[in-house]
Motif scaffolding. Sequence first.
Motif, PDB file in Angstrom:
ATOM      1  N   TYR A 213       8.550  22.253   3.194  1.00  0.00           N
ATOM      2  CA  TYR A 213       7.376  21.507   2.729  1.00  0.00           C
ATOM      3  C   TYR A 213       6.853  22.084   1.413  1.00  0.00           C
ATOM      4  CZ  TYR A 213       2.893  19.018   3.058  1.00  0.00           C
ATOM      5  OH  TYR A 213       1.809  18.203   2.816  1.00  0.00           O
ATOM      6  N   GLU A 214       6.919  23.407   1.272  1.00  0.00           N
ATOM      7  CA  GLU A 214       6.343  24.074   0.105  1.00  0.00           C
ATOM      8  C   GLU A 214       7.358  24.361  -1.000  1.00  0.00           C
ATOM      9  OE1 GLU A 214       4.653  27.509   1.886  1.00  0.00           O
ATOM     10  OE2 GLU A 214       2.868  26.467   2.581  1.00  0.00           O
ATOM     11  N   LEU A 215       8.605  24.025  -0.786  1.00  0.00           N
ATOM     12  CA  LEU A 215       9.642  24.333  -1.758  1.00  0.00           C
ATOM     13  C   LEU A 215       9.493  23.447  -2.995  1.00  0.00           C
ATOM     14  CD1 LEU A 215      12.141  26.123  -2.141  1.00  0.00           C
ATOM     15  CD2 LEU A 215      13.522  24.262  -1.210  1.00  0.00           C
ATOM     16  N   LYS A 216       9.255  24.074  -4.162  1.00  0.00           N
ATOM     17  CA  LYS A 216       9.122  23.321  -5.404  1.00  0.00           C
ATOM     18  C   LYS A 216       9.477  24.207  -6.595  1.00  0.00           C
ATOM     19  CE  LYS A 216       4.117  24.121  -5.523  1.00  0.00           C
ATOM     20  NZ  LYS A 216       2.784  23.482  -5.611  1.00  0.00           N
ATOM     21  N   MET A 217       9.882  23.556  -7.678  1.00  0.00           N
ATOM     22  CA  MET A 217      10.299  24.278  -8.876  1.00  0.00           C
ATOM     23  C   MET A 217       9.973  23.434 -10.104  1.00  0.00           C
ATOM     24  SD  MET A 217      11.759  27.152  -9.779  1.00  0.00           S
ATOM     25  CE  MET A 217      12.563  27.616  -8.249  1.00  0.00           C
ATOM     26  N   GLU A 218       9.409  24.072 -11.142  1.00  0.00           N
ATOM     27  CA  GLU A 218       9.080  23.374 -12.382  1.00  0.00           C
ATOM     28  C   GLU A 218       9.916  23.952 -13.529  1.00  0.00           C
ATOM     29  OE1 GLU A 218       4.912  23.347 -13.130  1.00  0.00           O
ATOM     30  OE2 GLU A 218       4.403  22.691 -11.102  1.00  0.00           O
TER      31      GLU A 218
ATOM     32  N   ILE B  35       8.319  32.243  -5.649  1.00  0.00           N
ATOM     33  CA  ILE B  35       8.680  32.308  -4.231  1.00  0.00           C
ATOM     34  C   ILE B  35       9.724  31.251  -3.898  1.00  0.00           C
ATOM     35  CG2 ILE B  35       7.799  31.943  -1.886  1.00  0.00           C
ATOM     36  CD1 ILE B  35       5.214  33.300  -2.775  1.00  0.00           C
ATOM     37  N   SER B  36       9.577  30.053  -4.477  1.00  0.00           N
ATOM     38  CA  SER B  36      10.544  28.979  -4.244  1.00  0.00           C
ATOM     39  C   SER B  36      11.923  29.370  -4.768  1.00  0.00           C
ATOM     40  CB  SER B  36      10.076  27.688  -4.923  1.00  0.00           C
ATOM     41  OG  SER B  36       8.874  27.218  -4.352  1.00  0.00           O
ATOM     42  N   LEU B  37      11.958  30.019  -5.951  1.00  0.00           N
ATOM     43  CA  LEU B  37      13.227  30.470  -6.519  1.00  0.00           C
ATOM     44  C   LEU B  37      13.939  31.409  -5.559  1.00  0.00           C
ATOM     45  CD1 LEU B  37      15.272  30.926  -8.834  1.00  0.00           C
ATOM     46  CD2 LEU B  37      13.729  32.692  -9.709  1.00  0.00           C
ATOM     47  N   PHE B  38      13.199  32.340  -4.975  1.00  0.00           N
ATOM     48  CA  PHE B  38      13.829  33.296  -4.069  1.00  0.00           C
ATOM     49  C   PHE B  38      14.102  32.699  -2.693  1.00  0.00           C
ATOM     50  CE2 PHE B  38      13.134  36.364  -7.312  1.00  0.00           C
ATOM     51  CZ  PHE B  38      14.128  37.318  -7.091  1.00  0.00           C
ATOM     52  N   MET B  39      13.450  31.593  -2.377  1.00  0.00           N
ATOM     53  CA  MET B  39      13.859  30.866  -1.172  1.00  0.00           C
ATOM     54  C   MET B  39      15.263  30.321  -1.362  1.00  0.00           C
ATOM     55  SD  MET B  39      12.275  30.728   1.634  1.00  0.00           S
ATOM     56  CE  MET B  39      13.446  29.480   2.155  1.00  0.00           C
ATOM     57  N   ILE B  40      15.536  29.798  -2.551  1.00  0.00           N
ATOM     58  CA  ILE B  40      16.871  29.280  -2.864  1.00  0.00           C
ATOM     59  C   ILE B  40      17.892  30.417  -2.835  1.00  0.00           C
ATOM     60  CG2 ILE B  40      18.281  28.198  -4.656  1.00  0.00           C
ATOM     61  CD1 ILE B  40      15.732  26.728  -5.564  1.00  0.00           C
ATOM     62  N   ILE B  41      17.524  31.566  -3.423  1.00  0.00           N
ATOM     63  CA  ILE B  41      18.415  32.729  -3.421  1.00  0.00           C
ATOM     64  C   ILE B  41      18.668  33.202  -1.984  1.00  0.00           C
ATOM     65  CG2 ILE B  41      18.586  35.169  -4.075  1.00  0.00           C
ATOM     66  CD1 ILE B  41      17.067  34.444  -6.640  1.00  0.00           C
ATOM     67  N   ALA B  42      17.611  33.222  -1.165  1.00  0.00           N
ATOM     68  CA  ALA B  42      17.754  33.647   0.227  1.00  0.00           C
ATOM     69  C   ALA B  42      18.678  32.715   1.002  1.00  0.00           C
ATOM     70  CB  ALA B  42      16.375  33.705   0.898  1.00  0.00           C
ATOM     71  N   LEU B  43      18.530  31.423   0.767  1.00  0.00           N
ATOM     72  CA  LEU B  43      19.383  30.454   1.467  1.00  0.00           C
ATOM     73  C   LEU B  43      20.834  30.583   1.022  1.00  0.00           C
ATOM     74  CD1 LEU B  43      17.077  27.306   1.450  1.00  0.00           C
ATOM     75  CD2 LEU B  43      17.658  28.759   3.393  1.00  0.00           C
ATOM     76  N   ALA B  44      21.042  30.845  -0.278  1.00  0.00           N
ATOM     77  CA  ALA B  44      22.404  31.054  -0.770  1.00  0.00           C
ATOM     78  C   ALA B  44      23.011  32.305  -0.133  1.00  0.00           C
ATOM     79  CB  ALA B  44      22.396  31.181  -2.294  1.00  0.00           C
ATOM     80  N   ALA B  45      22.214  33.393  -0.087  1.00  0.00           N
ATOM     81  CA  ALA B  45      22.680  34.632   0.543  1.00  0.00           C
ATOM     82  C   ALA B  45      22.956  34.398   2.024  1.00  0.00           C
ATOM     83  CB  ALA B  45      21.637  35.733   0.361  1.00  0.00           C
ATOM     84  N   TYR B  46      22.070  33.636   2.665  1.00  0.00           N
ATOM     85  CA  TYR B  46      22.247  33.329   4.092  1.00  0.00           C
ATOM     86  C   TYR B  46      23.561  32.584   4.333  1.00  0.00           C
ATOM     87  CZ  TYR B  46      21.464  30.901   8.540  1.00  0.00           C
ATOM     88  OH  TYR B  46      21.595  30.399   9.813  1.00  0.00           O
ATOM     89  N   GLY B  47      23.837  31.599   3.466  1.00  0.00           N
ATOM     90  CA  GLY B  47      25.079  30.844   3.607  1.00  0.00           C
ATOM     91  C   GLY B  47      26.307  31.721   3.463  1.00  0.00           C
ATOM     92  N   ILE B  48      26.302  32.584   2.456  1.00  0.00           N
ATOM     93  CA  ILE B  48      27.448  33.475   2.212  1.00  0.00           C
ATOM     94  C   ILE B  48      27.634  34.456   3.364  1.00  0.00           C
ATOM     95  CG2 ILE B  48      28.351  35.303   0.718  1.00  0.00           C
ATOM     96  CD1 ILE B  48      26.884  33.888  -1.618  1.00  0.00           C
ATOM     97  N   ILE B  49      26.526  35.088   3.788  1.00  0.00           N
ATOM     98  CA  ILE B  49      26.602  36.066   4.872  1.00  0.00           C
ATOM     99  C   ILE B  49      27.038  35.411   6.177  1.00  0.00           C
ATOM    100  CG2 ILE B  49      25.239  37.642   6.306  1.00  0.00           C
ATOM    101  CD1 ILE B  49      23.496  38.143   3.778  1.00  0.00           C
ATOM    102  N   THR B  50      26.546  34.198   6.430  1.00  0.00           N
ATOM    103  CA  THR B  50      26.897  33.492   7.657  1.00  0.00           C
ATOM    104  C   THR B  50      28.392  33.179   7.707  1.00  0.00           C
ATOM    105  OG1 THR B  50      24.696  32.496   7.786  1.00  0.00           O
ATOM    106  CG2 THR B  50      26.437  31.466   9.087  1.00  0.00           C
ATOM    107  N   PHE B  51      28.942  32.711   6.582  1.00  0.00           N
ATOM    108  CA  PHE B  51      30.368  32.390   6.552  1.00  0.00           C
ATOM    109  C   PHE B  51      31.224  33.632   6.712  1.00  0.00           C
ATOM    110  CE2 PHE B  51      29.113  28.260   4.861  1.00  0.00           C
ATOM    111  CZ  PHE B  51      30.049  27.427   5.470  1.00  0.00           C
TER     112      PHE B  51
END
Length: 312
Positions: free
Chosen positions: A212-217, A292-308
Amino acid sequence: MKAIEVLFPVFFMMFLGFLSRKYSWIKPEQNEGAKKIIFNILFPILVYHVLAISKISESFIPQIIYVDAMWIIIYIAGRLLSKRIGGKYKNIAPFLLLTCEGGSVALPLYMSMVAQSNAVNIITFDVAGILINFGLLPILVTRELSGKTDIKVLLKKIIMSPFMLAVIFGIMANITGIQGYITNSGLGNVYTSTMNTITTPITGIILFTLGYELKMEKSLLIPLLKLGIVRICGCVIIILGFFIFFPEYMKDTIFKAGVLLYYMCPTGFPVPLQIKSLIKSEDEENFMSAFISLFMIIALAAYGIITFIYIK
């Protein structure tokens, strides 16, 4: 295939939250209400539960001391570099380098990869973050504003915060054996079913609110990248320190996955609340939210890599 099973619900809940904001299905105040229920009530209960039932390692205190020492060093470096990396946001930039959001980002992502019993790994790092967010930050902000600090007020605020109370009571219940007595008594099944009811909806609701809060300008991209690079460098140094100071623990794939994921997560969510009195414009608020939104994207990318890598 197993990794897709874990990843899809995460991204789906965040996407649902994003759509809810875009099409006004949920009002901002409703989203804030859901966050308060999770962060002030349900998550502290989960923190208590994890600490109370887990086997606390002998490195619990050393890890906290190490992490907090590193956060202080990173803050000092941020202050020294604030003019270069922060630009017109130099007033708040050093604070955004501090802590990672474990309770509402790292923990639910980590718990979707591993068993709940392993959540103590993330909780340990978060205890260090709590000490910074509710101990050091109020002192720094107060000194920025007036140069004076009311120690009694600060101590009361630290001790009475829901997360700190959860940490204190969780550790006490663990080391005194009270939790073991409850679990093995006739109330054991009642306690377990109650905790399951409380903790089950937490991850889904948090992921929804994050989406809901994820945004980037675009206009904020350059200052965000400058500050983001400094934060990533600081977090990478913390991770490398775990390999140096806690090598036996880093041999454990589950523990290592927790370290890698946690320190790629966004700035701790208490930070914006603690430094709110330093914010002088809407532009600064947008920058903080975008960071914070930028690092949410980074966290999700890291999560995807670590999960795989982790989930076969």
